[in-house]
Design an enzyme around this catalytic site. Structure first.
Site, PDB file in Angstrom:
ATOM      1  N   PHE A 261      19.071  -2.781   0.419  1.00 14.34           N
ATOM      2  CA  PHE A 261      18.497  -1.994   1.504  1.00 14.34           C
ATOM      3  C   PHE A 261      18.130  -0.592   1.019  1.00 14.34           C
ATOM      4  CE2 PHE A 261      21.240  -5.082   3.756  1.00 14.34           C
ATOM      5  CZ  PHE A 261      20.264  -5.691   4.529  1.00 14.34           C
ATOM      6  N   HIS A 262      16.927  -0.148   1.366  1.00 17.81           N
ATOM      7  CA  HIS A 262      16.447   1.147   0.895  1.00 17.81           C
ATOM      8  C   HIS A 262      15.315   1.649   1.783  1.00 17.81           C
ATOM      9  CE1 HIS A 262      13.704  -1.785  -0.951  1.00 17.81           C
ATOM     10  NE2 HIS A 262      12.799  -0.817  -0.894  1.00 17.81           N
TER      11      HIS A 262
ATOM     12  N   HIS B 204      10.841   3.681   6.342  1.00 19.74           N
ATOM     13  CA  HIS B 204      11.671   2.772   7.122  1.00 19.74           C
ATOM     14  C   HIS B 204      12.517   1.909   6.191  1.00 19.74           C
ATOM     15  CE1 HIS B 204       8.030   0.411   6.146  1.00 19.74           C
ATOM     16  NE2 HIS B 204       8.920  -0.572   5.985  1.00 19.74           N
TER      17      HIS B 204
ATOM     18  N   TYR C 200      15.356 -11.583   1.949  1.00 23.77           N
ATOM     19  CA  TYR C 200      15.871 -11.846   0.606  1.00 23.77           C
ATOM     20  C   TYR C 200      17.360 -12.194   0.660  1.00 23.77           C
ATOM     21  CZ  TYR C 200      11.494  -9.547  -0.498  1.00 23.77           C
ATOM     22  OH  TYR C 200      10.158  -9.220  -0.549  1.00 23.77           O
TER      23      TYR C 200
END
Length: 222
Positions: A163-164, A77, A158
């Protein structure tokens, strides 16, 4: 006084849970980010990745064998919030607030997979390999989710999020052991795989999820 052996038969559930001891051996060496406490629910908001990357992950694991023992992430996710602690009686109110925000303001959009990056968790107790994704839409999502969490005095995401999708993990901080040559090798493994299976590279975001404890709430996006 009655003997302890007799009294122990009548201990309440809350008494037994208050003496819970976490055993990392039961979780492949992973440690909890939060102490186990009755009524506290570890929670986060995310976008689910809809495809199966097990085959390419296993190829990357073999390339990383000299570095450490990596495992495939079971729940792939993109996090849109930190993992926070919710009190049980907050859950319904947060679900309703998120549902309203997502339904009224969020629209569907597409995400594209990028390159591999190496990360650690805040405690530096685990290392992750993540596939970067890029979308200007996600910051709008994050700001709205932050506003929802702020009502419960919970921390924001953060400041400059990267995003990953985390796809692999191992115990400990092994970032320094992953050399430039190894990183280039696993980047090529991923790039070749995505070129072969192009449909895995792009996907539409049509829902968000709130995982809290063992509960999952799904919010469709218009």
């Amino acid at each position: 006084p009655l003997p302890e052996s007799f009294l122990s038969k009548f201990k309440t559930k809350s008494e037994s849970e208050s003496h819970h001891v976490d055993n990392p051996d039961e979780h492949q060496g992973r440690l909890r980010s939060f102490k186990h406490e009755r009524g506290n629910w570890a929670s986060f908001v995310s976008i689910q990745y809809p495809h199966d990357l097990t085959d390419v992950c296993n190829d990357v694991i073999r390339a990383l064998e000299p570095v450490g023992q990596f495992h495939v992430v079971e729940d792939m996710h993109i996090s849109l919030s930190r993992t926070v602690v919710l009190l049980h009686h907050w859950i319904d109110a947060l679900v309703q607030d998120l549902k309203s925000r997502i339904y009224n303001t969020f629209k569907r959009f597409e995400l594209n997979l990028g390159t591999l990056e190496v990360y650690t968790n805040d405690e530096k107790s685990r290392t992750f390999l993540g596939i970067k994704v890029d979308s200007t839409e996600m910051m709008n999502y994050v700001h709205s989710i932050d506003e929802s969490l702020k009502q419960f005095e919970l921390p924001s995401f953060y400041k400059n999020p990267d995003f990953h999708i985390s796809v692999l993990w191992c115990v400990g901080d092994v970032r320094k052991q992953i050399s430039a040559n190894v990183l280039n090798k696993i980047q090529k493994i991923l790039a070749d795989y995505l070129k072969m299976f192009e449909y895995l590279r792009q996907f539409e975001v049509n829902e968000l999820r709130l995982k809290t404890g063992n509960k999952m709430f799904v919010f469709p996006v218009k």
